[in-house]
Design a protein around this motif. Structure first.
Motif, PDB file in Angstrom:
ATOM      1  N   SER A 185       0.856  -1.195   0.000  1.00 52.98           N
ATOM      2  CA  SER A 185       0.000   0.000   0.000  1.00 52.98           C
ATOM      3  C   SER A 185       0.883   1.233   0.000  1.00 52.98           C
ATOM      4  O   SER A 185       2.072   1.150   0.321  1.00 52.98           O
ATOM      5  N   ALA A 186       0.306   2.345  -0.403  1.00 53.99           N
ATOM      6  CA  ALA A 186       1.033   3.626  -0.388  1.00 53.99           C
ATOM      7  C   ALA A 186       0.020   4.722  -0.105  1.00 53.99           C
ATOM      8  O   ALA A 186      -1.083   4.712  -0.662  1.00 53.99           O
ATOM      9  N   ASN A 187       0.378   5.636   0.786  1.00 55.42           N
ATOM     10  CA  ASN A 187      -0.538   6.716   1.159  1.00 55.42           C
ATOM     11  C   ASN A 187      -0.099   8.053   0.577  1.00 55.42           C
ATOM     12  O   ASN A 187       1.027   8.217   0.147  1.00 55.42           O
ATOM     13  N   PHE A 188      -1.040   9.005   0.591  1.00 51.16           N
ATOM     14  CA  PHE A 188      -0.744  10.360   0.094  1.00 51.16           C
ATOM     15  C   PHE A 188      -1.627  11.353   0.835  1.00 51.16           C
ATOM     16  O   PHE A 188      -2.706  10.989   1.302  1.00 51.16           O
ATOM     17  N   PRO A 189      -1.172  12.610   0.929  1.00 56.55           N
ATOM     18  CA  PRO A 189      -2.031  13.634   1.517  1.00 56.55           C
ATOM     19  C   PRO A 189      -3.144  13.985   0.534  1.00 56.55           C
ATOM     20  O   PRO A 189      -2.898  14.060  -0.669  1.00 56.55           O
ATOM     21  N   MET A 190      -4.347  14.196   1.032  1.00 57.19           N
ATOM     22  CA  MET A 190      -5.467  14.554   0.151  1.00 57.19           C
ATOM     23  C   MET A 190      -5.334  16.008  -0.284  1.00 57.19           C
ATOM     24  O   MET A 190      -4.670  16.809   0.360  1.00 57.19           O
ATOM     25  N   ARG A 191      -5.989  16.311  -1.398  1.00 58.05           N
ATOM     26  CA  ARG A 191      -5.942  17.646  -1.981  1.00 58.05           C
ATOM     27  C   ARG A 191      -7.390  18.004  -2.300  1.00 58.05           C
ATOM     28  O   ARG A 191      -8.195  17.112  -2.594  1.00 58.05           O
ATOM     29  N   ALA A 192      -7.724  19.291  -2.258  1.00 55.71           N
ATOM     30  CA  ALA A 192      -9.084  19.724  -2.591  1.00 55.71           C
ATOM     31  C   ALA A 192      -9.242  19.670  -4.101  1.00 55.71           C
ATOM     32  O   ALA A 192      -8.891  20.616  -4.803  1.00 55.71           O
ATOM     33  N   ALA A 193      -9.714  18.533  -4.603  1.00 52.16           N
ATOM     34  CA  ALA A 193      -9.824  18.347  -6.053  1.00 52.16           C
ATOM     35  C   ALA A 193     -10.897  17.304  -6.333  1.00 52.16           C
ATOM     36  O   ALA A 193     -11.363  16.618  -5.426  1.00 52.16           O
ATOM     37  N   SER A 194     -11.258  17.178  -7.605  1.00 54.20           N
ATOM     38  CA  SER A 194     -12.286  16.216  -7.975  1.00 54.20           C
ATOM     39  C   SER A 194     -11.752  14.791  -7.865  1.00 54.20           C
ATOM     40  O   SER A 194     -10.540  14.560  -7.865  1.00 54.20           O
ATOM     41  N   LYS A 195     -12.675  13.849  -7.810  1.00 51.10           N
ATOM     42  CA  LYS A 195     -12.302  12.435  -7.750  1.00 51.10           C
ATOM     43  C   LYS A 195     -11.400  12.074  -8.917  1.00 51.10           C
ATOM     44  O   LYS A 195     -10.376  11.413  -8.732  1.00 51.10           O
ATOM     45  N   SER A 196     -11.743  12.511 -10.126  1.00 57.35           N
ATOM     46  CA  SER A 196     -10.923  12.096 -11.265  1.00 57.35           C
ATOM     47  C   SER A 196      -9.557  12.771 -11.246  1.00 57.35           C
ATOM     48  O   SER A 196      -8.569  12.178 -11.672  1.00 57.35           O
ATOM     49  N   SER A 197      -9.476  13.981 -10.701  1.00 60.21           N
ATOM     50  CA  SER A 197      -8.177  14.632 -10.599  1.00 60.21           C
ATOM     51  C   SER A 197      -7.292  13.898  -9.586  1.00 60.21           C
ATOM     52  O   SER A 197      -6.105  13.661  -9.831  1.00 60.21           O
ATOM     53  N   LEU A 198      -7.861  13.526  -8.444  1.00 59.21           N
ATOM     54  CA  LEU A 198      -7.095  12.757  -7.457  1.00 59.21           C
ATOM     55  C   LEU A 198      -6.673  11.418  -8.054  1.00 59.21           C
ATOM     56  O   LEU A 198      -5.551  10.962  -7.872  1.00 59.21           O
TER      57      LEU A 198
END
Ligand code: THG
Length: 572
Positions: free
Chosen positions: A116-129
């Motif tokens: 697994s690999a994690n990342f900080p979330m960003r204020a963006a659309s599902k498809s952009s993430l």
């Protein structure tokens, strides 16, 4: 190893994983998830060492996962399960999210965890993430899992061991009720989260000016106010709707209708006459200004910013599609930019896409798709020509996001084309019903890679990774692991070109004159457009059929032979 991808489609994530794995010497064959019987046949024909499911919505049949290891790419943190993983992460304002590679088992997403690999979330659309953070994390986790599998002797971690992470749990498919907007109570932040959690699919179901439709492509607006829920402005095809504490722009709508099939279109086009009483905001100004970016006042798809001798044009077009009108507005912004007292123009595209060329949805919706195709390709060409003919500035195409078809060749019209390391290019037109293509590609591509490679690149219909594109000579540079590092590298490149501008511009003018004397740009354009005319108006309807299937998301009925290596005759 021989790896079989079982996937719903060859989407951007699958393409990226395909490039990572083939780049490490693995043989990757692809099979679309059509039916269990077809999947069983594919596994029998391919006899893979390992099966990977980069983007799979249905269960892998037990006969397959009982016999060999199948790795599922799940867009959620360890322990998270279910078909709406990213949707819930956005709606629940998770601060950190991740990708888990798990082994297929009977209970969905409950198999052992390989990586697994994690990342900080960003204020963006599902498809952009999905196209950015999820894709990068998936590349890391899949490579780790594949290495573990190849090394042998590694035991994956049972899900129960991951359960102490309380955030990871089964979450059901998200329903429209779960993200329905309450315009009388929801603030801008909530409205954005709800729309973004469903963007690009399925969209938030709502009603706009009496029309039942799904909403997409939302951006905050802080300058305009109105009664909550009211449509208070429109401009450049977008509509602006007031919330309790501000407003949001909505760029795209899809009508909800039972019979006639609908697809996403610019909001103003869907609403038509119903917008009669709504104020039109002035067209966004591409004038140099200290830009505030997306969070700033009136959101605009085209933005210009300037720093020292470098002007940067951002064009954030939904899904990277460039309509006739958008090409025209971008051309106008470009012409204004090269009137400025700068030396270098950076064409930055958008965060998710640089460009994907023609706007197929708007073409599909036109009274005459052939006529609209013709107008759109000519508008693309006008833009490409303006970039090619610029002798006052040096130009850089900076691909932070992916590009496909005409979008790739448009990028090559600049003096330099560079891409972020994770970018995937699709430098070919043929997949869209055998389109010949234009954008001066017959001039731009052989000039960079030679005739032979040009034929391979356009004929293979395969994605090309940024690093591979640099090795082929298709682009000039590939750097930056993430968007911030890439922008830094682009800035440095732009500054260095600006410092050398007099000599570089002289060389550029000389080369253009030489090339023009050899064969004028008008001749390349005329030859390409003669072929395109046959594609649009000729006897063979392949382009119109392929476009219909693409726009209406008609499910695949088979895997194209160039992807399904195991289905090629004489290959074993
Ligand atoms: N094991 C096996 N096959 C798999 C998975 C697995 N195939 C891919 C799958 N994981 C990916 N994850 C899920 C998890 C849940 C659901 C679908 C894919 C799911 N689907 C609902 C259904 O099928 O009824 C419908 C959901 C919807 O409406 O979208 O619950 O671990 N062998």
């Amino acid at each position: 190893m021989r790896i079989l991808f079982l996937t719903h489609s060859f989407n951007s994530l699958s393409q990226r994983l395909y490039l990572e794995l083939t780049g490490r010497g693995h043989e990757v064959s692809i099979e679309f998830d059509i039916s269990d019987a077809v999947t069983l046949e594919a596994v029998a024909m391919c006899r893979p060492d390992l099966i990977v499911a980069p983007f799979l919505k249905r269960a892998i049949p037990e006969e397959i996962w009982r016999r060999q290891i199948c790795l599922i790419v799940h867009p959620g943190i360890r322990g998270d399960r279910g078909p709406s993983a990213l949707d819930w992460a956005i709606l629940n304002s998770e601060q950190e999210w991740g990708v888990t590679v798990l082994q297929a088992a009977a209970e969905m997403d409950a198999g052992d965890i390989w990586a697994s690999a994690n990342f900080p979330m960003r204020a963006a659309s599902k498809s952009s993430l999905y196209r950015n953070e999820v894709t990068e994390a998936a590349a890391v986790a899949v490579l780790e899992a594949v290495e573990k599998f190849e090394a042998g002797g590694v035991r994956p971690e049972p899900l129960d061991d991951a359960r102490p992470d309380v955030r990871g749990q089964w979450r059901p498919a998200m329903r429209q009720e779960d993200r329905a907007i309450d315009w009388l109570h929801d603030g801008t932040a909530t409205v954005l989260r709800k729309i973004r959690s469903a963007d690009g699919f399925p969209g938030v179901l709502d009603e706009v000016l009496g029309v039942a439709c799904y909403l997409y492509d939302a951006h905050p607006e802080t300058g305009l106010r109105g009664a909550p829920g009211e449509v208070i402005a429109h401009g450049n095809g977008m509509i602006c709707r007031a919330t309790v504490d501000g407003a949001v722009w909505v760029g795209h709508l899809k009508k909800k209708q039972e019979r006639e099939p609908a697809f996403k279109l610019p909001a103003a086009q869907v609403l038509g006459e119903r917008l009669a009483g709504v104020a039109e905001t002035p067209a966004p100004s591409p004038q140099p200004s200290p830009t505030e970016g997306r969070g700033g006042k009136t959101w605009s798809d085209i933005r210009y910013e300037e720093k020292n001798a470098v002007g940067t044009l951002h064009f954030e077009f939904y899904n990277g599609a460039m309509s006739t009108a958008q090409c025209g507005r971008l051309l106008q912004a470009y012409q204004e930019a090269i009137r400025c007292d700068t030396k270098v123009i950076v064409l930055a595209g958008g965060a998710d896409f640089w460009s994907n060329g023609l706007h197929l949805n708007l073409i599909e919706a036109a009274d005459s798709p052939a006529d609209e195709s013709w107008r759109n390709i000519n508008a693309m060409n006008d833009l490409a020509r303006a970039i090619l003919a610029t002798d006052s500035h040096l130009t850089i195409s900076a691909l932070q996001g992916n590009a496909g078809a005409g979008g790739v060749f448009l990028a090559l019209a600049a003096d330099r084309a560079v891409a972020r390391e994770g970018v995937v290019l699709n430098p070919h037109y043929k997949a869209m019903g055998n389109l010949y293509g234009s954008e001066y590609w017959t001039y731009l591509l052989p000039r960079r890679v030679g005739e032979e490679r040009a034929g391979e690149i356009t004929g293979n219909r395969l994605p090309v990774g940024a690093r591979q594109a640099k090795e082929l000579g298709l682009i000039d540079g590939c750097f930056g692991g993430d968007a911030a590092a890439f922008r830094c590298g682009v800035e440095a490149l732009a500054e260095s070109l600006a410092a050398d501008a007099p000599a570089l511009l002289a060389a550029k003018r000389a080369e253009r004159h030489r090339d023009e004397a050899g064969k004028p740009l008008t001749a390349y354009r005329a030859e390409e457009l003669a072929q395109m005319k046959r594609n649009f108006y000729g006897f063979d309807p392949s382009y119109h059929v392929a476009r219909y299937n693409f726009v209406h998301k008609v499910p695949h009925s088979r895997t194209p032979r160039h992807l399904a290596l195991h289905r090629r005759i004489g290959v074993k």
